[in-house]
Enzyme design. Structure first.
Site, short mmCIF file in Angstrom:
data_model
loop_
_atom_site.label_atom_id
_atom_site.label_comp_id
_atom_site.label_asym_id
_atom_site.label_seq_id
_atom_site.Cartn_x
_atom_site.Cartn_y
_atom_site.Cartn_z
N GLY A 57 2.24 -9.53 -4.04
CA GLY A 57 1.34 -8.55 -3.43
C GLY A 57 2.21 -7.73 -2.51
O GLY A 57 3.33 -8.11 -2.20
N CYS A 58 1.69 -6.60 -2.05
CA CYS A 58 2.44 -5.77 -1.14
C CYS A 58 2.53 -6.51 0.20
O CYS A 58 3.45 -6.38 0.97
CB CYS A 58 1.71 -4.46 -0.96
N GLN A 59 1.50 -7.31 0.49
CA GLN A 59 1.35 -7.91 1.81
C GLN A 59 1.81 -9.35 1.87
O GLN A 59 2.52 -9.75 2.76
CB GLN A 59 -0.13 -7.84 2.22
N ALA A 125 -3.94 -5.81 -1.20
CA ALA A 125 -2.66 -6.10 -1.85
C ALA A 125 -2.06 -7.42 -1.39
O ALA A 125 -0.88 -7.52 -1.12
CB ALA A 125 -1.68 -4.96 -1.58
N HIS B 376 5.46 -4.16 4.40
CA HIS B 376 6.82 -3.61 4.45
C HIS B 376 6.84 -2.11 4.74
O HIS B 376 7.89 -1.50 4.80
CB HIS B 376 7.60 -3.95 3.19
#
Ligand SMILES: Cc1ncc(COP(=O)(O)O)c(C=O)c1O
Lengths: 147, 420
Positions: A57-59, A125, B376
């Site tokens: 995931g992005c997170q 995410a 990020h």
């Protein structure tokens, strides 16, 4: 705790969870419960925490592993974020140790009912949406083995 | 001109000129409740909120002026065209571009960068080099990677240090006659570092390279003077400067814009079309194919008016106060580490608490109505550099307050307690 009894169906487990969550008074209690779940449960064998089993995931990252035993799919999973891991614990409780067909047919509406809907939103995410897809894919794959 | 070095000095002198309570009345969204708590909006680096003055312009446009531009003889079309072109001139004046046709209206920073990268396809060859900084938004590295694939040019990276600053001696060493283009952000979105862009531009010009500066994070905090910087291309998005999403600009020096081929084909960008040959329109229309975001462009101009009425010196001074206060308060939390500690930074605090995942902190803060960014921040290379999965990023704007920072600090303390 771990008294062996008749295996519960997915619906029974869901209802149990909904009942448990109904006891919490506010978000803090709900989240503290998930955090504690996330902290205490060893959810996956270290050998399966591989690059291959990762859902990025992005997170937060999620690892998922599946096995079939006695015609039932056993899922183990983990995450680097504790709240994500707490939700994984709940999902695994519902989906793991079930027949592939039942897993394929199951939905995740109960997550709404226990006030955690936002965690299954794609915008977060956090890897959970992909994880559920992955659980279903495993179930489909095992189902074809059974046929 | 507020250059990177004047920035901190100008700050102090104007500290009292901004009335934040009055300013907050301009932003209807600040009255919202989230999860039953008053919204504390600290995700300004992702997108800023929109003041009523800009919302009014948008409503007014659709209520009174909506028409297609540059192509109608009728009154509405004329009026809409005038408003749109007036916005272009506002933008030109704001950035001190020499000509208004050096301002290309785009859908935002990403579009602007792709436009330039695509144009350079025609100008680069094998053996040429493009330098990008280690502090980039990673989606902005992709257009250059694609450009390199198309042309055989090589992408090289200007490294950063632990403070989150670019290492200029390494930059010097990378520059050579092979360098054709340098791409650096004016301010890093993940860490808030203000890069010494004037120096970077001067040095690139000494080897004959062009420079594109990504100003998406800078424009909310300072006014870049494109002539003073002598920058070849400067890009930004309106939605980080109190404007709407989906609109932004590319500034390019006239000579460069004439040199680059058009990006997209379509209406508006042509002078004459036959099946044999098309003659392109003059600048800026050569790069503005199709019906643009007319309302967005006009609102972009209105957003600059709004910010200028408050005054960028006032904004910078007040945000510096917020940054100092927030930094000091957050650092009192045990185990909290701030990433990006340059002397030259804007009101962005990127942090982690030892042993706790940023996502977990962000989730708890959201429950308390506090909007921060976690993850990020589209700057994976920076996170890899620090060997962390991401950070919690609180970014302050001129409409935020110290008491909101107190709410953040309390929220972080609570998250820490729940999570450890
Ligand atoms: C430094 C930087 N560059 C580029 C972008 C992308 O801007 P947009 O999405 O408006 O094209 C952002 C926005 O997050 C940014 O912070």
């Amino acid at each position: 705790m771990l008294i062996k009894r008749k295996r519960m169906t997915i619906t029974e487990i869901k209802n149990d969870i909904i009942e448990e969550f109904a006891m919490f008074e506010d978000w803090e209690e709900r989240y503290q419960y998930m955090i504690d779940l996330g902290k205490t449960l060893p959810l996956i064998d270290a050998q399966y925490k591989t690059e291959n089993n990762i859902i990025k995931g992005c997170q937060s990252k999620v690892w998922v592993h599946a096995d079939m035993k006695n015609d039932k799919v056993i899922f183990t999973a983990d995450s680097d974020a504790i709240i994500t891991k707490g939700i994984i614990a709940i999902l695994i409780r519902v989906f793991s140790n079930q027949h592939p067909k039942d897993i394929i047919d199951a939905d995740t509406d109960f997550i709404d009912q226990i006030g955690l809907k936002e965690h299954l939103s794609p915008t977060r995410a956090n890897g959970l949406v992909s994880m559920i897809k992955q659980l279903k894919m495993y179930a489909i794959a095992y189902q074809t083995q059974l046929n | 001109m507020v250059s990177e070095y004047h920035f901190n000095q100008t700050s102090r002198n104007f500290a009292l000129m901004l009335n934040v309570n009055k300013i907050r009345e301009d932003f209807p969204i600040l009255n919202r409740k989230v999860n039953g708590k008053p919204l504390v909006y600290f995700d300004n680096a992702a997108t800023s909120q929109t003041p009523q003055q800009v919302i009014d312009v948008i409503v007014d446009y659709y209520s009174n002026f909506n028409a297609n531009i540059h192509r109608g003889v009728h009154t509405l079309s004329q009026e809409a065209t005038d408003l749109y072109e007036q916005a272009r001139i506002k933008i030109q004046k704001h950035f001190n571009a020499k000509y208004s046709h050096e301002i290309i209206m785009t859908s935002g920073t990403t579009h602007s960068i792709n436009l330039v990268a695509n144009g350079f396809s025609a100008l680069l060859k094998k053996g040429d080099e493009i330098l990008v900084s280690a502090l980039e938004h990673h989606s902005n590295i992709v257009p250059w990677q694609m450009l390199c694939e198309r042309t055989g040019a090589q992408l090289r990276v200007i490294p950063m240090n632990q403070q989150g600053e670019l290492i200029l001696s390494d930059y010097d060493a990378l520059l050579s006659e092979h360098t054709k283009l340098v791409f650096v952000n004016h301010i890093s979105n993940a860490l808030g570092t203000i890069n010494p862009v004037k120096t970077i531009i001067d040095k690139a010009h000494q080897v004959g390279a062009a420079v594109l500066i990504d100003g998406a994070q800078a424009c909310p905090h300072l006014i870049p003077d494109v002539q003073d910087l002598d920058v070849d291309f400067y890009v930004t998005s309106a939605h980080k400067i109190c404007g709407p999403t989906g609109v932004g600009m590319l500034y390019g020096k006239e000579a460069w814009l004439n040199k680059l081929p058009p990006y997209q084909g379509g209406g508006e960008m042509i002078a004459e079309v036959t099946f044999e040959k098309t003659t392109y329109a003059d600048l800026p229309h050569k790069f503005e194919a199709g019906t643009p975001n007319i309302c967005g462009g006009i609102a972009f101009g209105a957003a600059l008016d709004y910010m200028n009425a408050i005054g960028f010196e006032n904004i910078a001074a007040y945000e510096k106060e917020l940054l100092d206060y927030g930094t000091q308060q957050l650092l009192e939390i045990e185990g909290l580490k701030i990433y990006g500690v340059s002397e030259n930074k804007t009101s962005v605090i990127s942090f982690n608490i030892e042993g706790i995942h940023p996502y977990d902190i962000g989730t708890i803060l959201d429950k308390m109505g506090i909007a921060v960014r976690t993850g990020h921040h589209c700057a994976q290379p920076i996170m890899d550099f620090y060997k962390i999965p991401g950070t919690v990023r609180a970014s302050f704007a001129f409409y935020n307050t110290k008491s909101e920072i107190d709410a953040l600090v309390n929220g972080v303390k609570k998250a820490k307690m729940m999570l450890s």
